[in-house]
Motif scaffolding. Sequence first.
Motif, mmCIF file in Angstrom:
data_model
loop_
_atom_site.group_PDB
_atom_site.id
_atom_site.type_symbol
_atom_site.label_atom_id
_atom_site.label_comp_id
_atom_site.label_asym_id
_atom_site.label_seq_id
_atom_site.Cartn_x
_atom_site.Cartn_y
_atom_site.Cartn_z
ATOM 1 N N LEU A 176 41.831 43.380 37.983
ATOM 2 C CA LEU A 176 41.693 42.593 36.757
ATOM 3 C C LEU A 176 40.393 41.809 36.834
ATOM 4 C CD1 LEU A 176 42.833 41.446 34.069
ATOM 5 C CD2 LEU A 176 43.881 39.620 35.439
ATOM 6 N N TRP A 177 39.485 42.100 35.915
ATOM 7 C CA TRP A 177 38.225 41.358 35.874
ATOM 8 C C TRP A 177 38.529 39.876 35.670
ATOM 9 C CZ3 TRP A 177 33.171 42.931 36.443
ATOM 10 C CH2 TRP A 177 32.187 41.975 36.139
ATOM 11 N N GLY A 178 38.028 39.035 36.580
ATOM 12 C CA GLY A 178 38.280 37.601 36.516
ATOM 13 C C GLY A 178 39.575 37.177 37.167
ATOM 14 N N GLY A 179 40.404 38.137 37.608
ATOM 15 C CA GLY A 179 41.711 37.792 38.158
ATOM 16 C C GLY A 179 41.626 37.239 39.571
ATOM 17 N N ARG A 180 42.480 36.273 39.844
ATOM 18 C CA ARG A 180 42.598 35.747 41.210
ATOM 19 C C ARG A 180 44.038 35.323 41.506
ATOM 20 N NH1 ARG A 180 42.700 30.492 42.233
ATOM 21 N NH2 ARG A 180 41.975 30.897 44.356
ATOM 22 N N THR A 181 44.994 36.108 40.987
ATOM 23 C CA THR A 181 46.393 35.924 41.341
ATOM 24 C C THR A 181 46.910 37.246 41.894
ATOM 25 O OG1 THR A 181 47.556 36.668 39.345
ATOM 26 C CG2 THR A 181 46.571 34.457 39.278
ATOM 27 N N SER A 182 48.109 37.202 42.450
ATOM 28 C CA SER A 182 48.687 38.415 43.026
ATOM 29 C C SER A 182 49.170 39.392 41.959
ATOM 30 C CB SER A 182 49.848 38.053 43.960
ATOM 31 O OG SER A 182 50.852 37.344 43.257
ATOM 32 N N LEU A 183 49.035 39.056 40.685
ATOM 33 C CA LEU A 183 49.327 40.003 39.611
ATOM 34 C C LEU A 183 48.102 40.816 39.231
ATOM 35 C CD1 LEU A 183 51.671 38.125 37.125
ATOM 36 C CD2 LEU A 183 52.257 39.901 38.774
ATOM 37 N N GLY A 184 46.905 40.329 39.557
ATOM 38 C CA GLY A 184 45.675 41.032 39.218
ATOM 39 C C GLY A 184 44.489 40.340 39.840
ATOM 40 N N LEU A 185 43.586 41.139 40.430
ATOM 41 C CA LEU A 185 42.460 40.588 41.186
ATOM 42 C C LEU A 185 41.193 41.377 40.900
ATOM 43 C CD1 LEU A 185 44.305 40.378 44.602
ATOM 44 C CD2 LEU A 185 43.306 38.384 43.459
ATOM 45 N N ASP A 186 40.055 40.671 40.912
ATOM 46 C CA ASP A 186 38.792 41.378 41.021
ATOM 47 C C ASP A 186 38.293 41.245 42.458
ATOM 48 O OD1 ASP A 186 37.622 38.827 41.190
ATOM 49 O OD2 ASP A 186 36.765 38.890 39.177
ATOM 50 N N CYS A 187 37.128 41.823 42.736
ATOM 51 C CA CYS A 187 36.678 41.914 44.132
ATOM 52 C C CYS A 187 36.480 40.552 44.777
ATOM 53 C CB CYS A 187 35.400 42.739 44.219
ATOM 54 S SG CYS A 187 33.967 42.034 43.359
ATOM 55 N N SER A 188 35.777 39.662 44.091
ATOM 56 C CA SER A 188 35.518 38.345 44.666
ATOM 57 C C SER A 188 36.748 37.456 44.605
ATOM 58 C CB SER A 188 34.336 37.674 43.958
ATOM 59 O OG SER A 188 34.540 37.625 42.557
ATOM 60 N N GLY A 189 37.637 37.714 43.631
ATOM 61 C CA GLY A 189 38.896 36.982 43.588
ATOM 62 C C GLY A 189 39.759 37.286 44.788
ATOM 63 N N LEU A 190 39.761 38.560 45.223
ATOM 64 C CA LEU A 190 40.490 38.940 46.429
ATOM 65 C C LEU A 190 39.940 38.189 47.636
ATOM 66 C CD1 LEU A 190 42.448 40.810 48.040
ATOM 67 C CD2 LEU A 190 40.550 42.441 48.176
ATOM 68 N N ALA A 191 38.620 38.180 47.794
ATOM 69 C CA ALA A 191 38.007 37.479 48.927
ATOM 70 C C ALA A 191 38.338 35.995 48.887
ATOM 71 C CB ALA A 191 36.497 37.699 48.916
#
Length: 281
Positions: A176-191
């Motif tokens: 998910l572009w802009g995502g930073r939850t366990s329902l959806g993540l982008d690359c930097s959100g995961l980091a």
Amino acid sequence: MTETLDPRLTPARADIADERLRGRVDAARFVAGSPRRVTAPSAPLRREPAPEAGLDTEALLGDAVTLYAEADGFAFVQLARDGYVGYLPADSLGPAGPEPTHRVTALRTFLYPEPDLKRTVRGHLSLGARLVVTGESGAYLETGGGYVFARHCAPVAEHEPDYVATAMRLVGTPYLWGGRTSLGLDCSGLAQLCLDAAGLPCPRDADMQERALGRALPLDAAGLRRGDFVFWRGHVGLMLDAETLIHANGHHMAVAVEPLAEAVERIQAHSYGAVTGLRRL
């Protein structure tokens, strides 16, 4: 503006700006801002005050923010976690209140109105959400907004020992572009989410992370090890071991594990170009 500042991190617009920016930017007025805290399970931070505007990042329950202005259902804020600036739904914010005492350690859990798993849930909470625990009731922790299963949480001072292991728990999470939850993540959100679980500060976007995290390694990729970061222009992944990458990406549309060599070849050919940096914490 009177100098070049990163707009992602600069709480300023034509009509209002942070008092600390006086003399550095042009604005009709300057204010100190008011402390607030996110009271929704999660909240989208957008670049414009409109529901159809692009998602830049997400704030989680318990995140501290500074509020500068509010109108038409949107709050112009700066996130304390990483300094990101944008617009949150105004109804996702509440008083600053006390500091959170616990964080969610499960990938996701539920908020109940009572300490009873049969009750209709009030919402889901993501890994990394912060809670102010006021008491215990059996197997549940009591918070201002309801009850959370205690074994899905830990005191905020307790950190995960291995941020790569946290990333592995998130394999299969949709991109998910802009995502930073366990329902959806982008690359930097995961980091960022994984480093946060380990108690390590991390900027929000890949270019910021490439400048700020750890120390630079030679670009020949020799001697990479678990936990190293690989950067492209606009993308980031973590090394699972010397040859394997884990990253949230649009090719798989998920958090995925693959050989670094395959990722490098595909990304260079079809998206972000060549690797721009390697970093080690």
